[in-house]
Design a protein around this motif. Structure first.
Motif, PDB file in Angstrom:
ATOM      1  N   ALA A 279      -0.874   2.138  -9.676  1.00  0.00           N
ATOM      2  CA  ALA A 279      -2.106   2.910  -9.847  1.00  0.00           C
ATOM      3  C   ALA A 279      -3.333   2.139  -9.373  1.00  0.00           C
ATOM      4  CB  ALA A 279      -2.261   3.345 -11.306  1.00  0.00           C
ATOM      5  N   GLN A 280      -3.127   0.880  -9.011  1.00  0.00           N
ATOM      6  CA  GLN A 280      -4.193   0.117  -8.349  1.00  0.00           C
ATOM      7  C   GLN A 280      -4.761   0.869  -7.164  1.00  0.00           C
ATOM      8  OE1 GLN A 280      -3.586  -3.847  -7.150  1.00  0.00           O
ATOM      9  NE2 GLN A 280      -2.413  -4.420  -8.969  1.00  0.00           N
ATOM     10  N   ASP A 281      -3.874   1.617  -6.465  1.00  0.00           N
ATOM     11  CA  ASP A 281      -4.336   2.287  -5.243  1.00  0.00           C
ATOM     12  C   ASP A 281      -5.478   3.265  -5.525  1.00  0.00           C
ATOM     13  OD1 ASP A 281      -2.812   4.216  -6.526  1.00  0.00           O
ATOM     14  OD2 ASP A 281      -1.494   4.659  -4.826  1.00  0.00           O
TER      15      ASP A 281
ATOM     16  N   GLY B 250     -12.932  -2.394 -11.020  1.00  0.00           N
ATOM     17  CA  GLY B 250     -11.875  -1.589 -11.605  1.00  0.00           C
ATOM     18  C   GLY B 250     -11.150  -2.324 -12.718  1.00  0.00           C
ATOM     19  N   VAL B 251     -10.591  -1.544 -13.623  1.00  0.00           N
ATOM     20  CA  VAL B 251      -9.736  -2.095 -14.670  1.00  0.00           C
ATOM     21  C   VAL B 251      -8.432  -1.312 -14.667  1.00  0.00           C
ATOM     22  CG1 VAL B 251      -9.482  -2.548 -17.144  1.00  0.00           C
ATOM     23  CG2 VAL B 251     -11.758  -2.658 -16.097  1.00  0.00           C
TER      24      VAL B 251
ATOM     25  N   LEU C  17     -10.926  -6.511  -9.606  1.00  0.00           N
ATOM     26  CA  LEU C  17     -10.005  -5.607 -10.299  1.00  0.00           C
ATOM     27  C   LEU C  17      -9.341  -6.393 -11.421  1.00  0.00           C
ATOM     28  CD1 LEU C  17      -7.585  -3.159  -8.474  1.00  0.00           C
ATOM     29  CD2 LEU C  17      -7.170  -4.032 -10.762  1.00  0.00           C
ATOM     30  N   ASP C  18      -9.625  -5.947 -12.619  1.00  0.00           N
ATOM     31  CA  ASP C  18      -9.164  -6.643 -13.812  1.00  0.00           C
ATOM     32  C   ASP C  18      -7.824  -6.056 -14.263  1.00  0.00           C
ATOM     33  OD1 ASP C  18      -9.224  -8.240 -16.006  1.00  0.00           O
ATOM     34  OD2 ASP C  18     -10.844  -7.174 -17.038  1.00  0.00           O
ATOM     35  N   ASN C  19      -6.882  -6.910 -14.640  1.00  0.00           N
ATOM     36  CA  ASN C  19      -5.575  -6.426 -15.092  1.00  0.00           C
ATOM     37  C   ASN C  19      -5.392  -6.629 -16.576  1.00  0.00           C
ATOM     38  OD1 ASN C  19      -3.182  -5.386 -13.611  1.00  0.00           O
ATOM     39  ND2 ASN C  19      -4.069  -6.733 -12.054  1.00  0.00           N
TER      40      ASN C  19
END
Ligand SMILES: Cc1cc2nc3c(=O)[nH]c(=O)nc-3n(C[C@H](O)[C@H](O)[C@H](O)COP(=O)(O)OP(=O)(O)OC[C@H]3O[C@@H](n4cnc5c(N)ncnc54)[C@H](O)[C@@H]3O)c2cc1C
Ligand SMILES: Nc1ncnc2c1ncn2[C@@H]1O[C@H](COP(=O)(O)O)[C@@H](O)[C@H]1O
Lengths: 254, 312
Positions: A68-70, A83-84, A204-206
């Motif tokens: 879903a990163q995309d 983004g998170v 982008l934070d995971n």
């Protein structure tokens, strides 16, 4: 003003879905996935508010699989700042993550990020629940303005026009608030190639959904997914007289 | 088993979809109460008291509820739920119910079930997903069930023969919710209401302009039909937003649905494919709408429509 936009990865709206033969769900391998259309509208609105100088930062959040990163990258290419991704192996369409869980997870993120506004889709086009925004707003104790077709920010308040069954309703809500988008709010832009390149470098934070203090057992057990009753196409009539005759004497509806 | 139906109304009269929800409520075979919450809504309570199958009408009339905003209304329902402990809470899957019920669900910590089309047992339900491309069956293991009901999937309860008692309860939430009602722009029409109409004539992008859309109105008036539209027709400004039929608009299931210049996208079909008889008029014989239409007429709507209206 900081805006948080929750987004969902769904089967593209142009795809005719296939139901698994064991009726356990909808086929998702080799299927085109996209940003939920209503969430695209939410991002567009946030970006416009930023361009108008009303917003300073846009954070996009999704709960879903690694892939879903995309959609977060797409959102950032449209103009979101960072983004998170809250990762989970649970299914996100049916029989896994449910709106109430999503709302609880978003609430926890929001208490941390402290946005002044949440703009999100009114409905995900896979589960068609139309619940998450209202639930989130209830859990936060914030005002809600659902099904928005116009948003104006003014002096710590949002004037929102809502598409309701009877026509158009206008509300004034104090910020922070949750606003959900309807189709006619705006027309989302396409991300340009340079912006797609730039988005690759945005932060982008995971996170892991299991690190949140939320019970992850679905309240709704998915029993089966079936084809809807088939509707057989009928006949082609050759002219108006034949149509009227059929409607009068065969279908008996006029 | 005690069931609460949250009525949709405009402080003067009940919205018909409420009656379909009552039929859905009767599937739980328990006592059914109906909540009329609003401002000066006593007439609606009286109207509701004669509906067949209702036990109690709960009337909660308060200035704070007059505009029926979700925030105070949800608090009102939570207050009543605290007293009465209903097992099931239902509302119509209209913009009213969709706006309100998830708030109540979250406050009760229940996972709502949206758009229920079949109640198989008190804990098992069917609902359409993926824009009606699939029907999912769910079993809820929540202590309470909270659900919106798709009106077209249930018959209307009879408005006669009931003798419910009316119980007035006062609203005791003093909170300021941060939401203020500014106005409601109602699209006035003399025609039947779209969701309850027996006949619907819908126009699509092919009409080309607001002026041309009058041809749809003329046909609708000849038939005594309500008017619907595709999203494309609404987006183009031919008709107001509340005419939209589909996945994200209204769901209709009339005896007769006539789709004119509408291609039949999945999202449109989601709102009308349960209609009894479907007629499609489209110049493209490959248009997907013909795959579900009982009667299809291939041709130019600008020739067909005037002829059809004239010959009726
Ligand atoms: C998230 C999402 C939600 C959506 N929700 C909805 C919804 O609720 N409702 C909805 O309707 N749509 C919805 N849509 C849009 C939907 O996908 C279609 O774009 C839309 O329904 C198309 O409208 P249309 O059939 O009027 O236009 P078109 O698809 O452009 O079709 C026009 C048709 O008219 C025919 N035609 C042209 N000229 C003539 C003529 N002279 N005579 C006869 N026929 C002619 C053409 O052959 C064509 O089939 C949604 C889309 C998305 C992405
Ligand atoms: N898994 C998810 N991650 C982030 N946002 C979500 C997720 N699921 C739903 N949402 C948001 O909630 C909206 C309504 O979804 P739903 O209530 O499922 O119809 C969507 O348009 C998204 O903005």
């Amino acid at each position: 003003m900081k805006i948080l936009v929750p987004v969902k990865r769904v089967v593209d709206y142009n795809v005719k879905i296939r139901i698994k033969s064991d009726q356990s769900g909808v086929e998702d391998s080799n299927v085109k996935m996209s940003l939920n259309p209503f969430d695209e509208i939410a991002i567009e609105e946030a970006v416009r508010l930023k361009e108008a100088g009303k917003a300073s930062e846009i954070i996009v959040v999704t709960i879903g699989p690694e892939k879903a990163q995309d959609i977060l990258r797409t959102a950032m290419a449209m103009g979101a700042d960072r983004g998170v991704l809250v990762s989970t192996d649970l299914k996100i369409d049916l029989g896994g993550i449910e709106p109430l869980m999503v709302a609880k997870c978003l609430k926890a993120l929001i208490e941390n990020e402290k946005p002044d506004m949440v703009i999100m889709g009114k409905q995900a086009i896979d589960d068609d629940s139309n619940q998450t925004g209202q639930m989130l707003s209830a859990l936060l104790g914030w005002p809600q303005a659902t099904f928005a077709s116009n948003i104006e920010i003014d002096n710590g308040q949002a004037n929102v026009t809502r598409e309701v069954d009877g026509g158009l309703e206008t509300l004034k809500v104090a910020l922070p608030a949750v606003v959900t988008t309807d189709l006619r709010l705006n027309e989302p832009r396409y991300a340009s190639l340079p912006n797609i390149m730039k988005a690759k470098k945005k932060p982008l934070d995971n996170k892991q959904l299991s690190d949140f203090n939320i019970k992850l057992t679905p309240r709704l057990k998915l029993v089966s997914v079936e084809e809807p009753p088939k509707r057989e196409g009928g006949e082609i009539v050759s002219n108006v007289d034949e149509l009227l005759d059929k409607l009068k004497n065969e279908a008996k509806v006029i | 088993m005690n069931v609460l139906v949250i009525a949709e109304h405009d402080n003067k009269a009940l919205k018909p979809a409420t009656l379909n929800v009552i039929t859905a409520a009767s599937r739980f075979s328990g006592n059914i109460d109906i909540l009329i919450a609003g401002g000066n809504c006593q007439d609606v309570a009286k109207e509701a008291s004669t509906i067949k199958g209702i036990n109690d009408v709960i009337c909660m009339s308060d200035a704070a509820l007059e505009a029926q905003l979700a925030e105070p209304l949800a608090e009102a329902v939570i207050q009543i739920q605290g007293d009465k402990n209903y097992n099931v809470i239902l509302a119509p899957a209209s913009t009213f119910g969709k706006n309100l019920l998830p708030r109540i669900s979250a406050l009760l910590d229940v996972q709502q079930i949206s758009d229920v089309i079949e109640i198989i047992s008190p804990s098992s339900f069917k609902r359409p997903v993926y824009g009606g491309q699939a029907i999912a069956t769910f079993e809820s293991n929540d202590e309470f069930k909270v659900m919106t009901v798709r009106a077209t999937a249930f018959d209307k309860a009879s408005t006669e023969g009931g003798q419910a008692t009316i119980e007035e309860i006062s609203f005791n939430s003093p909170k300021n919710f941060g939401t203020a009602f500014v106005g409601l722009e109602v699209a006035k029409t003399e025609r039947p209401e779209l969701t309850g109409a027996e006949k619907v004539v819908s126009g699509g992008r092919a009409l080309g302009s607001k002026e041309n859309f009058k041809m749809i109105e003329e046909l609708a008036d000849k038939l005594g039909a309500a008017i619907g539209a595709s999203r494309a027709a609404v987006d183009a400004g031919y008709v107001p937003n509340d005419y939209q039929v589909g996945q994200t608009g209204k769901v209709v299931a009339p005896e007769l649905y006539i789709a004119i210049g509408i291609s039949g996208a999945i999202q449109h079909l989601a709102g009308m494919k349960d209609s009894k008889t479907i007629v499609a008029i489209n110049k493209d014989e490959e248009a997907p709408i013909f795959k579900i239409a009982d009667y299809g007429l291939v041709g130019d709507l600008f020739e067909i429509l005037p002829e059809l209206t004239k010959k009726l």
